[in-house]
Design a protein around this motif. Structure first.
Motif, short mmCIF file in Angstrom:
data_model
loop_
_atom_site.label_atom_id
_atom_site.label_comp_id
_atom_site.label_asym_id
_atom_site.label_seq_id
_atom_site.Cartn_x
_atom_site.Cartn_y
_atom_site.Cartn_z
N HIS A 83 47.51 46.57 27.13
CA HIS A 83 48.34 47.27 28.11
C HIS A 83 47.92 46.78 29.48
O HIS A 83 46.82 47.10 29.96
CB HIS A 83 48.17 48.79 27.99
CG HIS A 83 49.03 49.56 28.93
ND1 HIS A 83 48.93 50.93 29.10
CD2 HIS A 83 50.05 49.17 29.75
CE1 HIS A 83 49.82 51.34 29.98
NE2 HIS A 83 50.52 50.29 30.39
N VAL A 84 48.78 46.01 30.11
CA VAL A 84 48.49 45.40 31.40
C VAL A 84 49.15 46.24 32.50
O VAL A 84 50.37 46.43 32.49
CB VAL A 84 49.01 43.95 31.47
CG1 VAL A 84 48.63 43.31 32.80
CG2 VAL A 84 48.48 43.14 30.30
N LEU A 85 48.35 46.73 33.42
CA LEU A 85 48.87 47.43 34.59
C LEU A 85 48.92 46.45 35.75
O LEU A 85 47.88 45.92 36.18
CB LEU A 85 47.99 48.63 34.95
CG LEU A 85 48.37 49.37 36.25
CD1 LEU A 85 49.80 49.92 36.17
CD2 LEU A 85 47.38 50.49 36.55
N ILE A 86 50.13 46.18 36.25
CA ILE A 86 50.33 45.28 37.38
C ILE A 86 50.58 46.12 38.62
O ILE A 86 51.54 46.91 38.66
CB ILE A 86 51.52 44.33 37.15
CG1 ILE A 86 51.32 43.50 35.88
CG2 ILE A 86 51.72 43.42 38.35
CD1 ILE A 86 52.55 42.67 35.49
N LEU A 87 49.74 45.98 39.61
CA LEU A 87 50.00 46.59 40.91
C LEU A 87 50.91 45.61 41.64
O LEU A 87 50.47 44.54 42.06
CB LEU A 87 48.69 46.82 41.66
CG LEU A 87 47.64 47.64 40.89
CD1 LEU A 87 46.36 47.76 41.71
CD2 LEU A 87 48.18 49.02 40.52
N GLY A 88 52.20 45.98 41.75
CA GLY A 88 53.20 44.98 42.09
C GLY A 88 53.87 45.16 43.43
O GLY A 88 53.29 45.63 44.40
N GLY A 89 55.15 44.74 43.46
CA GLY A 89 55.93 44.76 44.68
C GLY A 89 56.13 43.39 45.28
O GLY A 89 56.71 43.26 46.36
N THR A 90 55.64 42.35 44.61
CA THR A 90 55.78 40.98 45.11
C THR A 90 56.57 40.13 44.11
O THR A 90 56.76 40.52 42.96
CB THR A 90 54.40 40.32 45.31
OG1 THR A 90 53.70 40.32 44.05
CG2 THR A 90 53.57 41.08 46.34
N THR A 91 57.00 38.97 44.57
CA THR A 91 57.67 38.02 43.69
C THR A 91 56.76 37.61 42.54
O THR A 91 57.20 37.50 41.38
CB THR A 91 58.08 36.77 44.49
OG1 THR A 91 58.94 37.15 45.57
CG2 THR A 91 58.81 35.77 43.60
N GLU A 92 55.47 37.41 42.83
CA GLU A 92 54.52 37.01 41.80
C GLU A 92 54.36 38.10 40.75
O GLU A 92 54.23 37.80 39.55
CB GLU A 92 53.16 36.69 42.43
CG GLU A 92 53.16 35.45 43.30
CD GLU A 92 53.80 35.66 44.67
OE1 GLU A 92 54.17 34.67 45.29
OE2 GLU A 92 53.95 36.84 45.10
N ALA A 93 54.36 39.36 41.17
CA ALA A 93 54.24 40.46 40.21
C ALA A 93 55.43 40.50 39.27
O ALA A 93 55.28 40.72 38.06
CB ALA A 93 54.11 41.79 40.97
N ARG A 94 56.62 40.29 39.81
CA ARG A 94 57.82 40.27 38.97
C ARG A 94 57.77 39.10 37.98
O ARG A 94 58.09 39.28 36.79
CB ARG A 94 59.07 40.17 39.84
CG ARG A 94 60.34 39.80 39.08
CD ARG A 94 61.57 39.90 39.94
NE ARG A 94 61.92 41.29 40.11
CZ ARG A 94 62.61 42.01 39.22
NH1 ARG A 94 63.01 41.46 38.09
NH2 ARG A 94 62.89 43.26 39.44
N ARG A 95 57.37 37.93 38.45
CA ARG A 95 57.29 36.78 37.56
C ARG A 95 56.26 37.02 36.45
O ARG A 95 56.48 36.63 35.30
CB ARG A 95 56.91 35.54 38.36
CG ARG A 95 58.04 35.02 39.26
CD ARG A 95 57.55 33.88 40.14
NE ARG A 95 58.61 33.39 41.00
CZ ARG A 95 58.41 32.61 42.06
NH1 ARG A 95 57.17 32.25 42.39
NH2 ARG A 95 59.42 32.20 42.81
#
Length: 257
Positions: free
Chosen positions: A15-27
């Motif tokens: 289970h990977v939690l991505i702290l996102g909000g960027t293009t890299e996070a979406r990719r």
């Protein structure tokens, strides 16, 4: 990412939690949720955009309540890996991630895009903060394309002489500079877009943060071509000891290990 599905060593998906909000996070979310070796992915968004474009997988919106709250969420939801793919200027969240990883014992990797570097023909001026950028600005330009984000407009609100153009997904809130035009738009923007914008609005100064990456770099190229100086705000410090990469593929290899 799956461990011998159906075999003797079979185990649950990571289970990977991505702290996102960027293009890299979406990719990264797209990469980890595609194909037979997909992982369970939850992307956390800060909630600063009213209608964000949601990545694949699960999403949550809003803060955690500091490192303790983030560590508690990680434990409660069975997170096995934490990836900090926040914006390079999301300083507090990166430090919260480092603290939560230490508290929970879950491994942390930072996915950070490389910063920008000036090239031949660039006229760059560097500031360590938005406050310093506001102090330098009046001597550098009068018609300003301000791309430091709507949350930082208050740093320039006292500047009454320059004219500002701000481009934002959502309307900015006060306080803001009195001579302000807001362009509501969602990127990415092409080099042709940025050339036309600088020309149409007679921009003579670009103010931006060192966000890095290729998605927002065309404005720097357009400024160089037009002879427009750039006032660049340096990145804030990052937590020490946190491994980092600029590659989605490297994150995948890290998860496999």
């Amino acid at each position: 990412m799956r461990v011998d599905p159906g075999g003797p060593g079979a185990g649950p998906l990571p289970h990977v939690l991505i702290l996102g909000g960027t293009t890299e996070a979406r990719r990264l979310a797209e990469s980890l949720t595609a194909g037979p070796d997909s992982a369970r992915v939850t992307t956390s968004l800060a909630g600063r955009v009213a209608a964000p474009v949601l990545p694949p997988g699960e999403t949550r919106i809003g803060g955690f309540g500091g490192p303790d709250g983030l560590a508690a969420w990680i434990t409660a939801h069975g997170v096995t890996h934490l990836v900090d793919a926040t914006h390079p200027f999301a300083e507090r969240m990166s430090f919260n991630a480092a603290g939560a990883a230490a508290l929970s014992g879950v491994p942390l990797l930072a996915l950070r895009r490389p910063g920008w570097t000036p090239g031949p023909g660039d006229d760059w001026h560097v500031a360590d903060s938005l406050t310093e950028a506001a102090a330098l600005l009046p001597d550098l330009g009068a018609r300003v394309f301000l791309t430091t984000g709507r949350m930082g407009l208050h740093s320039f609100a006292h500047l009454t002489e320059p004219w500002f153009l701000v481009r934002s997904v959502d309307p900015p809130a006060a306080p803001a500079p009195p001579r302000l035009e807001v362009l509501l738009a969602r990127g990415p923007f092409t080099l042709a877009d940025e050339r036309e914008l600088l020309s149409r609005h007679r921009i003579d100064l670009l103010v931006t943060k060192d966000s890095g990456g290729s998605a927002t770099a065309p404005k720097l190229t357009a400024a160089r071509e037009a002879g427009v100086p750039v006032l660049l705000v340096r990145r804030p410090p990052v937590p020490q000891g946190v491994p980092q990469t600029g590659s989605v593929d490297e994150v995948r290899r890290w998860l496999s290990r």
